[in-house]
Each structure stands twice: as C-alpha cells, then as structure tokens.
Design a protein around this motif. Structure first.
Motif, PDB file in Angstrom:
ATOM      1  N   GLN A 129      20.122   9.115  47.275  1.00  0.00           N
ATOM      2  CA  GLN A 129      20.746   7.871  47.686  1.00  0.00           C
ATOM      3  C   GLN A 129      20.049   6.682  47.027  1.00  0.00           C
ATOM      4  O   GLN A 129      20.702   5.743  46.565  1.00  0.00           O
ATOM      5  N   LEU A 130      18.718   6.721  46.925  1.00  0.00           N
ATOM      6  CA  LEU A 130      17.972   5.659  46.259  1.00  0.00           C
ATOM      7  C   LEU A 130      18.336   5.599  44.773  1.00  0.00           C
ATOM      8  O   LEU A 130      18.515   4.512  44.208  1.00  0.00           O
ATOM      9  N   ARG A 131      18.498   6.764  44.146  1.00  0.00           N
ATOM     10  CA  ARG A 131      18.889   6.837  42.734  1.00  0.00           C
ATOM     11  C   ARG A 131      20.274   6.208  42.539  1.00  0.00           C
ATOM     12  O   ARG A 131      20.495   5.440  41.596  1.00  0.00           O
ATOM     13  N   GLN A 132      21.220   6.498  43.447  1.00  0.00           N
ATOM     14  CA  GLN A 132      22.567   5.926  43.347  1.00  0.00           C
ATOM     15  C   GLN A 132      22.536   4.405  43.522  1.00  0.00           C
ATOM     16  O   GLN A 132      23.234   3.670  42.809  1.00  0.00           O
ATOM     17  N   GLU A 133      21.734   3.919  44.455  1.00  0.00           N
ATOM     18  CA  GLU A 133      21.638   2.478  44.688  1.00  0.00           C
ATOM     19  C   GLU A 133      21.045   1.771  43.461  1.00  0.00           C
ATOM     20  O   GLU A 133      21.485   0.688  43.089  1.00  0.00           O
TER      21      GLU A 133
ATOM     22  N   ALA B  35      21.321   2.867  40.367  1.00  0.00           N
ATOM     23  CA  ALA B  35      22.357   2.915  39.320  1.00  0.00           C
ATOM     24  C   ALA B  35      23.400   1.831  39.553  1.00  0.00           C
ATOM     25  O   ALA B  35      23.858   1.179  38.586  1.00  0.00           O
ATOM     26  N   VAL B  36      23.773   1.587  40.800  1.00  0.00           N
ATOM     27  CA  VAL B  36      24.750   0.540  41.111  1.00  0.00           C
ATOM     28  C   VAL B  36      24.175  -0.827  40.756  1.00  0.00           C
ATOM     29  O   VAL B  36      24.862  -1.680  40.173  1.00  0.00           O
ATOM     30  N   ALA B  37      22.895  -1.055  41.112  1.00  0.00           N
ATOM     31  CA  ALA B  37      22.266  -2.339  40.797  1.00  0.00           C
ATOM     32  C   ALA B  37      22.141  -2.529  39.289  1.00  0.00           C
ATOM     33  O   ALA B  37      22.336  -3.642  38.771  1.00  0.00           O
ATOM     34  N   ALA B  38      21.831  -1.443  38.545  1.00  0.00           N
ATOM     35  CA  ALA B  38      21.662  -1.543  37.085  1.00  0.00           C
ATOM     36  C   ALA B  38      23.000  -1.758  36.397  1.00  0.00           C
ATOM     37  O   ALA B  38      23.066  -2.403  35.333  1.00  0.00           O
ATOM     38  N   ALA B  39      24.086  -1.250  36.966  1.00  0.00           N
ATOM     39  CA  ALA B  39      25.406  -1.394  36.353  1.00  0.00           C
ATOM     40  C   ALA B  39      25.803  -2.860  36.252  1.00  0.00           C
ATOM     41  O   ALA B  39      26.528  -3.250  35.336  1.00  0.00           O
ATOM     42  N   ALA B  40      25.297  -3.662  37.168  1.00  0.00           N
ATOM     43  CA  ALA B  40      25.614  -5.091  37.124  1.00  0.00           C
ATOM     44  C   ALA B  40      24.939  -5.763  35.930  1.00  0.00           C
ATOM     45  O   ALA B  40      25.384  -6.831  35.489  1.00  0.00           O
ATOM     46  N   GLY B  41      23.896  -5.145  35.384  1.00  0.00           N
ATOM     47  CA  GLY B  41      23.168  -5.728  34.257  1.00  0.00           C
ATOM     48  C   GLY B  41      23.676  -5.292  32.905  1.00  0.00           C
ATOM     49  O   GLY B  41      23.113  -5.666  31.878  1.00  0.00           O
TER      50      GLY B  41
ATOM     51  N   ASP C 181      25.207  -2.176  29.987  1.00  0.00           N
ATOM     52  CA  ASP C 181      24.908  -0.822  29.515  1.00  0.00           C
ATOM     53  C   ASP C 181      23.418  -0.609  29.267  1.00  0.00           C
ATOM     54  O   ASP C 181      22.878   0.461  29.557  1.00  0.00           O
ATOM     55  N   GLU C 182      22.768  -1.619  28.750  1.00  0.00           N
ATOM     56  CA  GLU C 182      21.338  -1.477  28.461  1.00  0.00           C
ATOM     57  C   GLU C 182      20.522  -1.308  29.755  1.00  0.00           C
ATOM     58  O   GLU C 182      19.634  -0.464  29.830  1.00  0.00           O
ATOM     59  N   ALA C 183      20.833  -2.052  30.799  1.00  0.00           N
ATOM     60  CA  ALA C 183      20.133  -1.952  32.088  1.00  0.00           C
ATOM     61  C   ALA C 183      20.429  -0.612  32.747  1.00  0.00           C
ATOM     62  O   ALA C 183      19.543   0.002  33.354  1.00  0.00           O
ATOM     63  N   ARG C 184      21.682  -0.144  32.620  1.00  0.00           N
ATOM     64  CA  ARG C 184      22.047   1.153  33.209  1.00  0.00           C
ATOM     65  C   ARG C 184      21.277   2.271  32.523  1.00  0.00           C
ATOM     66  O   ARG C 184      20.768   3.183  33.176  1.00  0.00           O
ATOM     67  N   ALA C 185      21.142   2.235  31.214  1.00  0.00           N
ATOM     68  CA  ALA C 185      20.400   3.258  30.475  1.00  0.00           C
ATOM     69  C   ALA C 185      18.918   3.236  30.857  1.00  0.00           C
ATOM     70  O   ALA C 185      18.287   4.286  31.030  1.00  0.00           O
ATOM     71  N   LEU C 186      18.361   2.045  31.037  1.00  0.00           N
ATOM     72  CA  LEU C 186      16.961   1.920  31.468  1.00  0.00           C
ATOM     73  C   LEU C 186      16.769   2.486  32.878  1.00  0.00           C
ATOM     74  O   LEU C 186      15.795   3.205  33.140  1.00  0.00           O
ATOM     75  N   ALA C 187      17.697   2.223  33.771  1.00  0.00           N
ATOM     76  CA  ALA C 187      17.614   2.726  35.150  1.00  0.00           C
ATOM     77  C   ALA C 187      17.669   4.249  35.160  1.00  0.00           C
ATOM     78  O   ALA C 187      16.938   4.900  35.920  1.00  0.00           O
ATOM     79  N   GLU C 188      18.500   4.837  34.307  1.00  0.00           N
ATOM     80  CA  GLU C 188      18.593   6.300  34.240  1.00  0.00           C
ATOM     81  C   GLU C 188      17.280   6.914  33.747  1.00  0.00           C
ATOM     82  O   GLU C 188      16.865   7.970  34.219  1.00  0.00           O
ATOM     83  N   ARG C 189      16.621   6.224  32.782  1.00  0.00           N
ATOM     84  CA  ARG C 189      15.343   6.738  32.283  1.00  0.00           C
ATOM     85  C   ARG C 189      14.246   6.592  33.331  1.00  0.00           C
ATOM     86  O   ARG C 189      13.306   7.383  33.369  1.00  0.00           O
ATOM     87  N   LEU C 190      14.327   5.585  34.195  1.00  0.00           N
ATOM     88  CA  LEU C 190      13.276   5.338  35.200  1.00  0.00           C
ATOM     89  C   LEU C 190      13.433   6.161  36.482  1.00  0.00           C
ATOM     90  O   LEU C 190      12.460   6.365  37.198  1.00  0.00           O
ATOM     91  N   THR C 191      14.623   6.643  36.765  1.00  0.00           N
ATOM     92  CA  THR C 191      14.831   7.342  38.043  1.00  0.00           C
ATOM     93  C   THR C 191      14.054   8.645  38.142  1.00  0.00           C
ATOM     94  O   THR C 191      13.567   8.986  39.218  1.00  0.00           O
ATOM     95  N   ALA C 192      13.926   9.384  37.071  1.00  0.00           N
ATOM     96  CA  ALA C 192      13.182  10.654  37.139  1.00  0.00           C
ATOM     97  C   ALA C 192      11.713  10.424  37.489  1.00  0.00           C
ATOM     98  O   ALA C 192      11.182  11.068  38.405  1.00  0.00           O
ATOM     99  N   PRO C 193      10.995   9.494  36.810  1.00  0.00           N
ATOM    100  CA  PRO C 193       9.594   9.273  37.192  1.00  0.00           C
ATOM    101  C   PRO C 193       9.450   8.617  38.577  1.00  0.00           C
ATOM    102  O   PRO C 193       8.436   8.800  39.248  1.00  0.00           O
ATOM    103  N   LEU C 194      10.452   7.878  38.998  1.00  0.00           N
ATOM    104  CA  LEU C 194      10.366   7.206  40.303  1.00  0.00           C
ATOM    105  C   LEU C 194      10.615   8.160  41.483  1.00  0.00           C
ATOM    106  O   LEU C 194      10.323   7.818  42.626  1.00  0.00           O
ATOM    107  N   GLU C 195      11.156   9.357  41.196  1.00  0.00           N
ATOM    108  CA  GLU C 195      11.455  10.288  42.294  1.00  0.00           C
ATOM    109  C   GLU C 195      10.198  10.645  43.076  1.00  0.00           C
ATOM    110  O   GLU C 195      10.197  10.631  44.306  1.00  0.00           O
ATOM    111  N   SER C 196       9.105  10.955  42.393  1.00  0.00           N
ATOM    112  CA  SER C 196       7.877  11.323  43.108  1.00  0.00           C
ATOM    113  C   SER C 196       7.317  10.131  43.882  1.00  0.00           C
ATOM    114  O   SER C 196       6.815  10.287  44.994  1.00  0.00           O
ATOM    115  N   ALA C 197       7.436   8.923  43.327  1.00  0.00           N
ATOM    116  CA  ALA C 197       6.971   7.726  44.037  1.00  0.00           C
ATOM    117  C   ALA C 197       7.823   7.475  45.281  1.00  0.00           C
ATOM    118  O   ALA C 197       7.309   7.097  46.342  1.00  0.00           O
TER     119      ALA C 197
END
Length: 182
Positions: free
Chosen positions: A9-13, A15-21, A23-39
């Motif tokens: 759910q946090l990953r989806q939220e 992605a929704v926030a990055a979509a407003a920024g 394509d570049e922000a969405r791609a950055l959010a996708e790269r950051l979600t995997a390392p942020l999962e453990s945090a």
C-alpha cells in the motif's frame, strides 16, 4: 502478522504521488521502492513495538511482546499471573489454627428468638484489618467475631474470652499450648 499488504500500500501511494511529477519522477519512485521496503518494514515494526509497550503498561503485570518470525512480526500475550500465590506465613498460621480447637460459639441469648437483622457497619480500613486479624486468630468469620464482640460489649463481659467452659481444670478456649515436652 503479514506486513506485505502495508508495504504494498505504501508503494502504491508513492507511485501515485510520483505520477503527479511526470515520467521522470515515476521512474525514480519505482527505483526507490525496492530499497525502501526494508525501511518501511522496520518503521512498521517500531510502531508495533511501541503499541505493544503501551498495551503492556495497561495490562501489567501481564505483557504483550512483538517477536519476529522470519520477516513477519508475531504478538505474544502473557496474561497476568493468577491471584493465588503461596504465602508461607498464612499457611503456617492456618496449620497452627487447625491444631488448636476453635472456641465454641457464643451461647444464644435467652431472649434470642432466632431471627437475624442486617446492618451496615462502616469501619476505617486500619480497624477493618485489625478485626480480620482478630477473627482469623480466633478461628471465626468476621461476622461471627463482630457478633461476639458486640454481644460482649452489650452484656459487659470480655468479648475476646468467649463463653466460659465451666471446667474444673481451668482450661478455657484461650489457654491452649502446643509444642514438645521432655
């Protein structure tokens, strides 16, 4: 407890926030979600531990603990111990009271018609504790001890001595001795 749904759910939220920024922000959010999962999991575990601590404070002397099984937390609830505990002094006093015959109950008054009446008696806590100790020492219930005490006070006799046995050898309920003799 499976934290995956909360992390997803946090990953989806994000992605929704990055979509407003764009394509570049969405791609950055996708790269950051995997390392942020453990945090995110660690943050959720900290929140669960804090909640368990608050519950434990209200449940004391019981407790609630959070334990990890793999990557998923598990709650362990320890209920408060049973109220019944071993009291060596109370056991000893009960044993000694069992060895000494309890004093005979007070003889009913000649005017007593066998009926009873109920009254409410309010005692200070320290007096109540002394009454309970005296009743226990005499092998009586608090009610029986109070009836005997009031009867003795009204009749003018010593309520603690109980009724006289009338024996010639001087024995009365308060003259008991226990122990060994050589």
């Amino acid at each position: 407890m499976d934290l995956t749904q909360y992390v997803d759910q946090l990953r989806q939220e994000l992605a929704v926030a990055a979509a407003a920024g764009g394509d570049e922000a969405r791609a950055l959010a996708e790269r950051l979600t995997a390392p942020l999962e453990s945090a995110a999991r660690l943050t959720l575990l900290n929140a669960l531990s804090a909640a368990a601590d608050e519950i434990t404070a209200d449940l004391a002397p019981g407790s609630v603990d959070v334990r990890l099984r793999g990557i998923d937390p598990e709650f362990v609830v320890t209920p408060p111990p049973a109220a019944e505990t071993f009291d060596a002094k109370a056991e000893y006093e009960a044993l000694m009271a069992a060895q000494v015959p309890p004093p005979p109950p007070a003889a009913p008054d000649a005017a007593d018609d066998g009926g009873t009446a109920r009254i409410n008696l309010r005692l200070p806590a320290h007096v109540k504790a002394r009454v309970e100790e005296a009743a226990s020492r005499d092998g009586l219930s608090v009610n029986a001890w109070l009836v005997r005490a009031v009867s003795g006070a009204v009749d003018g006799s010593d309520a603690r001595s109980g009724p006289k046995s009338g024996r010639r050898d001087g024995w009365s309920p308060g003259n008991n001795f226990t122990g060994w003799v050589r």
